[in-house]
Design an enzyme around this catalytic site. Structure first.
Site, PDB file in Angstrom:
ATOM      1  N   HIS A 117       1.664   4.565  -2.844  1.00 45.58           N
ATOM      2  CA  HIS A 117       1.858   6.020  -2.721  1.00 45.58           C
ATOM      3  C   HIS A 117       3.216   6.436  -3.283  1.00 45.58           C
ATOM      4  O   HIS A 117       3.327   7.378  -4.068  1.00 45.58           O
ATOM      5  CB  HIS A 117       1.819   6.444  -1.249  1.00 45.58           C
ATOM      6  CG  HIS A 117       0.503   6.263  -0.575  1.00 45.58           C
ATOM      7  ND1 HIS A 117      -0.670   6.781  -1.071  1.00 45.58           N
ATOM      8  CD2 HIS A 117       0.162   5.631   0.577  1.00 45.58           C
ATOM      9  CE1 HIS A 117      -1.671   6.465  -0.251  1.00 45.58           C
ATOM     10  NE2 HIS A 117      -1.193   5.764   0.745  1.00 45.58           N
ATOM     11  N   HIS A 153       0.842  -1.201   0.000  1.00 50.48           N
ATOM     12  CA  HIS A 153       0.000   0.000   0.000  1.00 50.48           C
ATOM     13  C   HIS A 153       0.886   1.263   0.000  1.00 50.48           C
ATOM     14  O   HIS A 153       0.689   2.168  -0.818  1.00 50.48           O
ATOM     15  CB  HIS A 153      -0.904  -0.047   1.244  1.00 50.48           C
ATOM     16  CG  HIS A 153      -1.641   1.214   1.562  1.00 50.48           C
ATOM     17  ND1 HIS A 153      -3.013   1.301   1.511  1.00 50.48           N
ATOM     18  CD2 HIS A 153      -1.218   2.446   1.946  1.00 50.48           C
ATOM     19  CE1 HIS A 153      -3.387   2.519   1.847  1.00 50.48           C
ATOM     20  NE2 HIS A 153      -2.316   3.234   2.116  1.00 50.48           N
ATOM     21  N   GLU A 154       1.863   1.276   0.898  1.00 50.60           N
ATOM     22  CA  GLU A 154       2.744   2.450   0.977  1.00 50.60           C
ATOM     23  C   GLU A 154       3.558   2.608  -0.308  1.00 50.60           C
ATOM     24  O   GLU A 154       3.812   3.725  -0.755  1.00 50.60           O
ATOM     25  CB  GLU A 154       3.683   2.342   2.189  1.00 50.60           C
ATOM     26  CG  GLU A 154       2.976   2.322   3.534  1.00 50.60           C
ATOM     27  CD  GLU A 154       2.051   3.520   3.761  1.00 50.60           C
ATOM     28  OE1 GLU A 154       2.335   4.609   3.230  1.00 50.60           O
ATOM     29  OE2 GLU A 154       1.028   3.344   4.442  1.00 50.60           O
ATOM     30  N   ASP A 177      -5.613   8.805   3.788  1.00 46.65           N
ATOM     31  CA  ASP A 177      -5.709   8.878   2.325  1.00 46.65           C
ATOM     32  C   ASP A 177      -7.020   9.498   1.827  1.00 46.65           C
ATOM     33  O   ASP A 177      -7.015  10.353   0.956  1.00 46.65           O
ATOM     34  CB  ASP A 177      -5.563   7.470   1.729  1.00 46.65           C
ATOM     35  CG  ASP A 177      -4.210   6.870   2.073  1.00 46.65           C
ATOM     36  OD1 ASP A 177      -3.286   7.654   2.371  1.00 46.65           O
ATOM     37  OD2 ASP A 177      -4.083   5.649   2.045  1.00 46.65           O
TER      38      ASP A 177
HETATM   39 ZN   LIG Z   1      -2.169   5.235   2.500  1.00 43.14          ZN
END
Ligand SMILES: [Zn+2]
Length: 361
Positions: free
Chosen positions: A63, A59-60, A165
């Protein structure tokens, strides 16, 4: 980063795991043992948590890699018991770019969820065969648990609780029409209201939610204040805030000379000169460090910062402020036509912000 264990690097992004993560694992083991869970169940639970945090890491990276596409690098990713944290060098100011960077993380979890759901349906997994009363993680249910957890992660992160987010997505939408500072204030207020709900709900149901609530509340406050300050600096140049009046100290002078000036004036930063040329800066912190390592006779040159950041008089003040923050430089050289002219320090900029915001009211 001393309290974190380095795990590895991918596409120039370092990944760390915070030491408190071991407390989470310990807590899982202890609480399961107290409930009398067999070792094999505990092993599956630990395996599930580690897999989940691997998904958090992905997930990170969502980004980080989205930001890379817009030319923004990520210093590192740290895994904490309450989730991951990607430290981007800066945030994109273009609302559309911010939207992509913010949504890329939850999209990764939705992607994982979809892939695992397809795998489950191909393998003929049947939800109705499960005993819902005694649902636990084992070889049969592992994929189901990981899939559901990814869906929950995505939905949770998409709540409009700035600076999570979803809150960033909201700010980006607002910033298409509104000035960025105003958009941040609105998103921040909504984020803080949700954070309060988290804390109250968490107090009775889930302690982790309390931590997340506090984290969001403080994070929102910090980002709103930061964005407001940044918007005040907009339109000004470095020359508007730089300091032409500064104290000098000789490169070969003993620290006692600098201490004399430190105690006898308002200055907390000095310009270090050698043969009439400015060669570096000396801060209060560096003086203290020099005294701890040596004594009053230690010479200035050995503790001074001999490669201070150099910025031009015509550079945008907000850009300079950002550079100083990311490179952790409290005082920098201001250069005009290739020559040293003045200094700029963070206190300087803070006072500038104070004065300008008082004038705005
Ligand atoms: Zn996030």
């Amino acid at each position: 980063m001393k309290l974190s264990l380095y795990l590895g690097t991918y596409r120039n992004v370092k990944v760390f795991i915070h030491w408190t993560f071991s407390l989470l694992l310990l807590w899982i083991v202890i609480s399961n043992v107290r409930m009398g869970a067999p070792a094999v169940d505990i092993a599956w639970t630990i395996g599930f948590v580690l897999t989940l945090f691997f998904c958090v890491t992905l997930h990170e990276f969502g980004h980080a890699l989205a930001a890379q596409r817009f030319g923004i690098s990520t210093k590192d990713i740290t895994l904490l018991p309450i989730g991951g944290l990607a430290r981007l060098e800066k945030l994109p100011e273009d609302p559309k770019q911010e939207l992509w960077v913010a949504i890329a993380g939850p999209l990764v979890n939705i992607g994982i969820f979809l892939v695992l759901t397809i795998i489950l349906s191909i393998t003929g997994f049947n939800l109705e065969q499960l005993n819902m009363e005694e649902l636990k993680i084992n070889a049969n249910t592992f994929v189901l648990f990981v899939a559901s957890a990814n869906l929950i992660l995505a939905l949770f992160n998409l709540l409009p609780a700035f600076p999570m987010d979803g809150g960033r997505v909201l700010r980006a939408f607002l910033a298409i029409r509104l000035p960025r500072a105003k958009a941040t204030q609105i998103a921040g207020t909504i984020g803080q209201m949700i954070a309060i709900v988290f804390v109250f709900y968490g107090l009775f149901n889930n302690p982790i939610l309390v931590f997340i609530g506090i984290f969001i509340f403080l994070g929102a406050a910090a980002e709103v204040s930061h964005t407001t300050q940044e918007s005040i600096l907009k339109g000004f140049k470095v020359k508007d805030a730089m300091m032409m009046n500064f104290q000098l100290v000789g490169f070969d002078a003993p620290l006692s000379k600098a201490i004399e000036k430190l105690l006898g004036s308002q200055a907390t930063h000095f310009v270090v000169v050698k043969d009439d040329v400015a060669v570096g800066t000396l801060s209060k912190d560096e003086i203290i460090r020099g005294l701890q390592a040596g004594n009053e006779n230690t010479h200035v040159g050995s503790v001074a910062n001999q490669s201070p950041l150099k910025i031009e008089t015509e550079e945008d003040l907000d850009e300079a402020w950002r550079k100083m923050a990311t490179q952790n430089q409290k005082v920098v050289f201001v250069i005009e036509n290739g020559h040293f002219l003045a200094i700029l320090d963070q206190e300087n900029i803070s006072e500038f912000i104070l004065v300008k915001s008082a004038l705005l009211k």
